[in-house]
Design an enzyme around this catalytic site. Structure first.
Site, PDB file in Angstrom:
ATOM      1  N   ARG A  22       0.854  -1.176   0.000  1.00 12.43           N
ATOM      2  CA  ARG A  22       0.000   0.000   0.000  1.00 12.43           C
ATOM      3  C   ARG A  22       0.894   1.232   0.000  1.00 12.43           C
ATOM      4  NH1 ARG A  22      -3.174  -1.923   5.484  1.00 12.43           N
ATOM      5  NH2 ARG A  22      -3.508  -4.057   4.754  1.00 12.43           N
ATOM      6  N   ASP A  65       0.453   5.266   1.052  1.00  7.48           N
ATOM      7  CA  ASP A  65      -0.501   6.079   1.807  1.00  7.48           C
ATOM      8  C   ASP A  65      -1.097   7.185   0.951  1.00  7.48           C
ATOM      9  OD1 ASP A  65      -0.199   4.760   4.256  1.00  7.48           O
ATOM     10  OD2 ASP A  65       1.634   5.872   4.684  1.00  7.48           O
ATOM     11  N   TYR A  69      12.288   3.401  -1.778  1.00 13.41           N
ATOM     12  CA  TYR A  69      11.560   4.672  -1.667  1.00 13.41           C
ATOM     13  C   TYR A  69      12.535   5.837  -1.772  1.00 13.41           C
ATOM     14  CZ  TYR A  69       7.023   2.784  -0.149  1.00 13.41           C
ATOM     15  OH  TYR A  69       5.800   2.169  -0.100  1.00 13.41           O
ATOM     16  N   ARG A 105       8.625   8.293   6.233  1.00 13.47           N
ATOM     17  CA  ARG A 105       8.318   9.696   6.532  1.00 13.47           C
ATOM     18  C   ARG A 105       8.741  10.070   7.947  1.00 13.47           C
ATOM     19  NH1 ARG A 105       2.182   9.586   4.894  1.00 13.47           N
ATOM     20  NH2 ARG A 105       2.181  11.679   5.824  1.00 13.47           N
TER      21      ARG A 105
END
Lengths: 244, 244
Positions: free
Chosen positions: B49, B51, B109, B196
Site C-alpha cells: 500500500r 498512503d 523509496y 516519513r
C-alpha cells in the site's frame, strides 16, 4: 530606485507574459500584486515575452520602485499575493539604467521531449510527448547548421513583429536529462515561435521524415512552409537571461 | 493467466493505494477500469500500500486474467480508461505463482526535500519545502545507524498492523538531484509511515534540533514519541520494487 526581479512560473494557465485581453498573464498578475504593495500603479518590464503556455525558470524583469522600500518585504509580499504557479526568486536593487529587455545579452531556452510509448505522469505538463522512437543522432547532426548568424525566416511565425529575421545562435545542443531529451539553445534574441519551430523540424528529422543534411537549404529558403510544425508550448522553458 | 502490471502515479488526489471509503484510490480506479476491459469483476494485488498523497514511479501489481487476452490491448485500454495522473508502464505475463506483494524482495523509496527560502513552482507537488538551511553533513552522519536489522518501533505510526517492528534497511543515502536533496532507502519492507518518520527525524538533525549521534539511542528507545514528526506525504515516491 530601479529594481530587478528574477522569477519562475508554470505558464500552463496563462496567456503568456505580456498583458493582453482574454485571460491572465504573468505581467498582469505581477503588476496587480506590485500595485497593492506599492499602493500605486506599477509597470513591470520583462526581458522578453513568453508565449501562452510557455514556462520560465529564470525570467528577469525590472520596475521603478519608490526609494526606501525594503526589498525583502517586497519579495515576500509578491510571493504572498501571486498564485502558487509563480515564484519570485530574487528582488534586487539594479543600476538606474538597467533595462531587463534591452540589456539582455543572451537568452537560454530549453525544450523537453518525452520520447516514450507511454505518457509520463510527472512530466506531461512540461514536455512534448513523442511516441515513436527518435533517431537522436540524426537530430544532432542537424544542430551545427543552426549555429551562427542566419536569416531564420523559415522558423518565423506569422505575426512576428521583428524588423529583421536575422539572429545569431551561439550554441545549441540536444542532451539526455532524467529520461527526457532536452534541446537547449542560446541566442541574443529569437523570432516568434522560433524555438518551437526548430524543435518541430528536429523532431521530423528524428522520425525520419526529413533529412538532417537538408537544414542549410531549408534556412536558405527563408520559407516558413518548408519547415516543420510548431512544437507545443508545454515543453518550452525560458531558462536563463544573461546580462553583462 | 497471471499478469504483472508496472505503473506510476501522482498520489496527490488519492486516498492511497488500497480501496477504502471516502475517496478514490489507485487500486479502486484500476480495478474499475480492468473490470470494464475484462467484462467481469477484477481484483488487483499491489506490492504494497502507498498512503494517501504518496506517489509511485514503479509500483508493481498482479491480477488473474482470462487466458488468450492481448496484453498490449489491455495496457492501451487501462491507460485510456484511467485518469492522466496514472500511467501503466508495462503489462506482462507472469509465472502462475507470482505474487506482487509476497515475492517482493526489496522496495525502494525516495523522499525529496526542497531546501530553499522560496517555494519551487515546478516541484512543490513532489517535495517537502524546508525553508531553513539543512546541515546535510550532520544528516548523512546519522544514516549509518539506520542500516541493518533493527526494531524500528520509534518510527512506527499508530495503527500499524505489522506483527513485528523488526525491519532490515539494506542501504540508505542522501544525495543532491536537480537542486533537491533526496533521501533514498532500500529495505524488504517498512512499517506504517516509517520512511516519513525517518525523514522527519533527519530534518530535525539537519536543522540542528537533534544530534546525529543520538540515533542509536533513539532506535533503542523503541518509543515513537522520541522521534521526529512525520514528513508530509507529498515528498515520498515508491521508486522500485525488486523481485528475484
Amino acid at each position: 530606485m530601479n529594481v530587478r526581479l528574477t522569477l519562475e512560473y508554470d505558464g500552463t494557465d496563462y496567456r503568456g507574459w505580456q498583458i493582453q485581453p482574454g485571460g491572465p498573464t504573468i505581467q498582469g498578475i505581477l503588476e496587480e500584486a506590485l500595485a497593492v504593495l506599492l499602493k500605486q500603479p506599477a509597470r513591470i518590464l520583462g526581458s522578453g515575452r513568453t508565449d501562452a503556455g510557455v514556462h520560465a525558470r529564470g525570467q528577469v524583469a525590472n520596475f521603478a520602485c519608490p526609494d526606501g522600500r525594503d526589498l525583502t518585504r517586497i519579495q515576500r509580499g509578491l510571493n504572498a499575493l501571486t498564485p502558487d504557479d509563480m515564484t519570485i526568486r530574487a528582488v534586487e536593487a539594479a543600476s538606474p539604467s538597467f533595462d531587463a529587455r534591452r540589456d539582455a545579452r543572451r537568452r537560454v531556452y530549453e525544450y523537453r521531449l518525452w520520447n516514450h510509448p507511454w505518457r509520463s505522469v510527472f512530466n506531461d505538463r512540461y514536455s512534448w510527448h513523442v511516441r515513436r522512437p527518435l533517431r537522436v543522432d540524426a537530430m544532432r547532426e542537424a544542430l551545427a547548421a543552426l549555429e551562427g548568424e542566419h536569416d531564420f525566416s523559415c522558423f518565423r511565425a506569422a505575426g512576428c513583429g521583428a524588423a529583421t529575421a536575422v539572429r545569431r545562435i551561439y550554441h545549441n545542443e540536444l542532451f539526455l536529462w532524467e529520461d527526457h531529451w532536452v534541446y537547449r539553445v542560446e541566442a541574443t534574441g529569437y523570432l516568434r515561435h522560433m524555438v518551437r519551430n526548430i524543435v518541430g523540424t528536429l523532431v521530423q528529422i528524428g522520425l525520419g521524415e526529413r533529412d538532417a543534411g537538408g537544414l542549410p537549404a531549408l534556412i536558405d529558403s527563408r520559407d516558413r512552409t518548408q519547415a516543420g510544425p510548431t512544437a507545443p508550448a508545454r515543453g518550452l522553458f525560458l531558462v536563463e537571461v544573461c546580462y553583462e
